[in-house]
Design an enzyme around this catalytic site. Structure first.
Site, mmCIF file in Angstrom:
data_model
loop_
_atom_site.group_PDB
_atom_site.id
_atom_site.type_symbol
_atom_site.label_atom_id
_atom_site.label_comp_id
_atom_site.label_asym_id
_atom_site.label_seq_id
_atom_site.Cartn_x
_atom_site.Cartn_y
_atom_site.Cartn_z
ATOM 1 N N GLY A 297 3.358 -10.389 10.370
ATOM 2 C CA GLY A 297 4.468 -9.873 11.174
ATOM 3 C C GLY A 297 4.842 -10.815 12.304
ATOM 4 O O GLY A 297 6.026 -11.034 12.582
ATOM 5 N N GLU B 252 10.008 4.230 12.533
ATOM 6 C CA GLU B 252 10.596 4.554 11.248
ATOM 7 C C GLU B 252 10.618 6.068 11.088
ATOM 8 O O GLU B 252 9.909 6.790 11.782
ATOM 9 C CB GLU B 252 9.805 3.894 10.120
ATOM 10 C CG GLU B 252 9.880 2.388 10.253
ATOM 11 C CD GLU B 252 9.669 1.636 8.968
ATOM 12 O OE1 GLU B 252 10.644 1.069 8.450
ATOM 13 O OE2 GLU B 252 8.534 1.599 8.499
ATOM 14 N N GLU C 257 -8.906 -4.576 12.130
ATOM 15 C CA GLU C 257 -8.556 -3.723 10.996
ATOM 16 C C GLU C 257 -9.409 -4.127 9.783
ATOM 17 O O GLU C 257 -9.506 -5.309 9.459
ATOM 18 C CB GLU C 257 -7.066 -3.896 10.660
ATOM 19 C CG GLU C 257 -6.600 -2.938 9.583
ATOM 20 C CD GLU C 257 -5.091 -3.031 9.324
ATOM 21 O OE1 GLU C 257 -4.544 -4.151 9.349
ATOM 22 O OE2 GLU C 257 -4.475 -1.974 9.083
ATOM 23 N N GLU D 12 6.359 -3.100 11.806
ATOM 24 C CA GLU D 12 5.407 -1.982 11.667
ATOM 25 C C GLU D 12 4.123 -2.617 11.136
ATOM 26 O O GLU D 12 4.057 -2.985 9.963
ATOM 27 C CB GLU D 12 5.926 -0.944 10.671
ATOM 28 C CG GLU D 12 7.181 -0.234 11.109
ATOM 29 C CD GLU D 12 6.978 0.650 12.329
ATOM 30 O OE1 GLU D 12 5.835 1.070 12.578
ATOM 31 O OE2 GLU D 12 7.960 0.895 13.030
ATOM 32 N N LYS E 260 12.309 -7.520 -0.295
ATOM 33 C CA LYS E 260 11.275 -8.341 -0.946
ATOM 34 C C LYS E 260 10.006 -7.506 -0.933
ATOM 35 O O LYS E 260 9.288 -7.456 0.069
ATOM 36 C CB LYS E 260 11.090 -9.653 -0.162
ATOM 37 C CG LYS E 260 10.584 -10.836 -0.953
ATOM 38 C CD LYS E 260 9.199 -10.656 -1.524
ATOM 39 C CE LYS E 260 8.128 -10.687 -0.464
ATOM 40 N NZ LYS E 260 6.798 -10.307 -1.018
ATOM 41 N N CYS F 188 -2.391 2.067 6.761
ATOM 42 C CA CYS F 188 -2.301 1.590 8.147
ATOM 43 C C CYS F 188 -2.870 2.635 9.093
ATOM 44 O O CYS F 188 -3.327 2.307 10.181
ATOM 45 C CB CYS F 188 -0.863 1.257 8.504
ATOM 46 S SG CYS F 188 0.266 2.612 8.187
ATOM 47 N N ASN G 240 0.795 -1.235 0.000
ATOM 48 C CA ASN G 240 0.000 0.000 0.000
ATOM 49 C C ASN G 240 0.826 1.284 0.000
ATOM 50 O O ASN G 240 0.287 2.338 -0.297
ATOM 51 C CB ASN G 240 -1.012 -0.009 1.159
ATOM 52 C CG ASN G 240 -0.360 0.136 2.507
ATOM 53 O OD1 ASN G 240 0.762 -0.330 2.710
ATOM 54 N ND2 ASN G 240 -1.034 0.769 3.439
HETATM 55 P P1 NAD Z 1 0.765 -8.564 4.302
HETATM 56 O O1 NAD Z 1 1.054 -8.849 5.727
HETATM 57 O O2 NAD Z 1 -0.214 -9.414 3.592
HETATM 58 O O3 NAD Z 1 2.119 -8.641 3.417
HETATM 59 C C1 NAD Z 1 3.255 -7.885 3.765
HETATM 60 C C2 NAD Z 1 4.490 -8.558 3.169
HETATM 61 O O4 NAD Z 1 4.675 -9.835 3.794
HETATM 62 C C3 NAD Z 1 4.400 -8.821 1.665
HETATM 63 O O5 NAD Z 1 5.657 -8.542 1.071
HETATM 64 C C4 NAD Z 1 4.091 -10.318 1.605
HETATM 65 O O6 NAD Z 1 4.544 -10.936 0.420
HETATM 66 C C5 NAD Z 1 4.860 -10.833 2.798
HETATM 67 N N1 NAD Z 1 4.363 -12.125 3.331
HETATM 68 C C6 NAD Z 1 3.132 -12.667 3.189
HETATM 69 N N2 NAD Z 1 3.077 -13.852 3.862
HETATM 70 C C7 NAD Z 1 4.283 -14.041 4.430
HETATM 71 C C8 NAD Z 1 4.849 -15.064 5.262
HETATM 72 N N3 NAD Z 1 4.146 -16.142 5.634
HETATM 73 N N4 NAD Z 1 6.140 -14.919 5.669
HETATM 74 C C9 NAD Z 1 6.859 -13.840 5.323
HETATM 75 N N5 NAD Z 1 6.362 -12.837 4.546
HETATM 76 C C10 NAD Z 1 5.099 -12.939 4.106
HETATM 77 O O7 NAD Z 1 0.331 -7.016 4.228
HETATM 78 P P2 NAD Z 1 -0.205 -6.176 2.973
HETATM 79 O O8 NAD Z 1 -1.592 -6.598 2.621
HETATM 80 O O9 NAD Z 1 0.816 -6.098 1.909
HETATM 81 O O10 NAD Z 1 -0.269 -4.726 3.653
HETATM 82 C C11 NAD Z 1 -1.340 -4.316 4.451
HETATM 83 C C12 NAD Z 1 -1.021 -4.394 5.930
HETATM 84 O O11 NAD Z 1 0.172 -3.661 6.208
HETATM 85 C C13 NAD Z 1 -2.112 -3.747 6.777
HETATM 86 O O12 NAD Z 1 -2.292 -4.509 7.941
HETATM 87 C C14 NAD Z 1 -1.508 -2.386 7.117
HETATM 88 O O13 NAD Z 1 -2.043 -1.792 8.272
HETATM 89 C C15 NAD Z 1 -0.060 -2.739 7.278
HETATM 90 N N6 NAD Z 1 0.800 -1.566 7.114
HETATM 91 C C16 NAD Z 1 1.448 -1.083 8.218
HETATM 92 C C17 NAD Z 1 2.230 0.066 8.113
HETATM 93 C C18 NAD Z 1 2.956 0.632 9.296
HETATM 94 O O14 NAD Z 1 3.907 1.395 9.094
HETATM 95 N N7 NAD Z 1 2.569 0.323 10.519
HETATM 96 C C19 NAD Z 1 2.365 0.692 6.872
HETATM 97 C C20 NAD Z 1 1.692 0.156 5.764
HETATM 98 C C21 NAD Z 1 0.918 -0.984 5.900
#
Ligand code: NAD
Length: 482
Positions: A214, A447, A368, A232, A157, A266, A134
């Site tokens: 995470g 960050e 969320e 994060e 990645k 987020c 995002n």
């Molecule tokens: P996601 O958790 O689906 O994916 C994030 C990353 O993790 C991607 O690169 C994905 O390929 C990887 N991933 C997926 N499964 C994995 C696994 N099993 N092991 C290791 N890596 C894996 O998140 P998204 O849909 O890309 O982003 C949205 C989320 O991110 C929302 O929850 C949002 O709130 C959060 N976000 C947080 C911040 C912050 O700074 N706090 C900023 C932006 C987005």
């Protein structure tokens, strides 16, 4: 090698990029190359590394319009938000470049004569970065620039949903003179991400994404050895509206906070916590303004709201709205999936949605949504509002709208979030201050800001004794104290 494609969420038949799907062996090669390049990079003086970051900022500036369009095409953001995202990366480069000529440690007076005591920062080696879709250019900049300044190599990645933005960002850095081996990108989903997080050659893992992912990444990374792991994660951000608030300001802030980026930030405003006396007026005016928003092609200048990232995401958001109604909430507007928006064949749009009568116990008030859905909760006073803000497991961002300085500062003190705004929406962080959240939103790192470098470096403490004698701290000259 198998490949995958990222597509334009506004026209899913349009392929933005096709990339190889990397596996463990590819990640290993990338980490080794980055480690090799890191040795020479770490030997360069910090101001010289900072100049390379400044040069990357200049390339981003020159290519801003093209990169902003790419963000719109791959992440579905409206054009002005794409521009804002690239600007954030440019600002980050400027900030980090300045940091390269600023203090990076502390100097304290030693308790001994003829002795110096200070700290400095040392790199961790190679940083593994796993990023979400995002903010596909801003988040890489928050991580890559400080990691490079600290003297590290990087393997990133990016999300498989928006990898072209990550590729374009890294290309801009390489064009500016940052060595390509030092800054590597691997592609795919969970497999290369997990391989990166658990690679023994990776000294720090920097993850941004959802809470469940995470947690998995952190557990896997820590299981293979001591690493710095920064998380994060998600948010459940609230905007509090007290009855003396400026109504027009509230409406502008709520619309931007809740429906900007189709609610997929987020920091998106997910809960509107309104003092009961003005709730009816706020809801009526907000519904009216919401229904006037224009859904459409993100690249068209009159579009307010673009599509959601995937059809699956749209279905998940719609299911959460249905579940909220089943739990007792009322649908004031929206709640529908739209898949026939002009010029956006095959795209999934979620009509901006307002739910009223939501209780703090409802699922939609606790989890969320990551979509354009605003839940309205009514409260009696500022203390009840604060307790509702704090009743969730997340702690990223909160906003309070009031003209009462005492109520505002009381809320700033009592709200448990990493970021709190007064009379401004829950989105809108600026680069020089730390960004991050409390509770399940993160694990304490931040960050951006001057402390953004902490997750990518270790502290080294240095003592220099030039007395020519053995001086024993806490012992010599202390006999009188027993
Ligand atoms: P996601 O958790 O689906 O994916 C994030 C990353 O993790 C991607 O690169 C994905 O390929 C990887 N991933 C997926 N499964 C994995 C696994 N099993 N092991 C290791 N890596 C894996 O998140 P998204 O849909 O890309 O982003 C949205 C989320 O991110 C929302 O929850 C949002 O709130 C959060 N976000 C947080 C911040 C912050 O700074 N706090 C900023 C932006 C987005």
């Amino acid at each position: 090698m198998p490949t995958f494609r990222s597509t334009n969420p506004a026209r899913p038949a349009e392929v933005v990029i096709e990339l190889p799907e990397h596996g463990e062996a590819d990640v290993d090669v990338a980490v080794q190359r980055a480690a090799e390049a890191q040795r020479a990079w770490a030997a360069r003086p910090v101001p010289e590394r900072a100049e390379a970051v400044a040069a990357a900022g200049a390339v981003l500036t020159a290519r801003k319009a093209e990169l902003a369009e790419l963000v719109s095409r791959e992440a579905g953001k409206i054009r002005i938000e794409g521009g804002g995202e690239v600007q954030e990366a440019i600002d980050m480069a400027a900030f980090v470049a300045g940091q390269g000529r600023s203090a990076m440690g502390e100097v304290v007076p030693s308790e001994m004569p003829s002795k110096l005591a200070w700290t400095t920062r040392i790199p961790v080696g190679v940083v593994g970065m796993i990023t979400p879709w995002n903010f596909p250019m801003a988040i890489p900049s928050w991580k890559i620039f400080p990691a490079l300044l600290a003297g590290n190599g990087v393997v990133m990645k990016p999300s498989e949903l928006a990898p072209a933005c990550g590729v374009a960002f890294v290309d801009a850095c390489v064009e500016a003179g940052i060595p390509a081996d030092l800054l590597q990108v691997v592609h795919g989903g969970a497999e290369p991400a997990a391989a990166l997080a658990t690679h023994p050659g990776v000294g720090a893992v920097s993850f941004t994404g959802s809470v469940p992912t995470g947690r998995k990444v952190a557990a896997a990374a820590m299981a293979v050895g001591p690493k710095l792991v920064s998380l994060e994660l998600g948010g459940k951000n609230a905007m509090v509206v007290l009855d003396d608030a400026d109504l027009e300001l509230v409406l502008d802030g709520a619309l931007f906070g809740a429906f900007g980026t189709s609610g997929q930030r987020c920091t998106s405003t997910s809960r509107l916590i309104v003092q009961r006396g003005i709730a009816g007026t706020v809801i009526d005016r907000l519904v009216e303004r919401t229904e006037a928003l224009v859904l459409g092609d993100p690249l068209q200048p009159n579009t307010d709201i673009g599509p959601v990232i995937t059809a699956d995401s749209g279905r998940r958001i719609a299911a959460m709205v249905d579940a909220a109604v089943a739990e007792g909430a009322t649908l004031a507007t929206g709640g529908r999936l739209l898949d026939h928006v002009a010029g956006c064949e095959g795209a999934t749009f979620v009509a901006p949605t307002i739910l009223t009568g939501v209780k703090p116990t409802h699922t939609v008030a606790r989890e969320e949504v990551f979509g354009p859905v605003l839940s309205v909760l009514e409260v009696d006073d500022v203390d009840e509002a604060i307790s509702v803000v704090n009743s969730v497991e997340y702690g990223l961002s909160a906003a309070v709208y009031t003209r009462d300085i005492n109520a505002a500062l009381h809320a700033v003190h009592a709200i448990d979030t990493g970021i709190t705004y007064i009379n401004a929406p829950t989105i809108g962080a600026e680069i020089p201050l730390p960004f991050g959240g409390t509770k399940h939103t993160g694990n304490g790192f931040r960050e951006a800001g001057a402390r953004g470098i902490e997750q990518f470096s270790q502290i080294k403490t240095v003592y220099v004794d030039y007395s020519g004698t053995l001086q024993r701290a806490q012992i010599d000259n202390r006999e009188d104290l027993g």
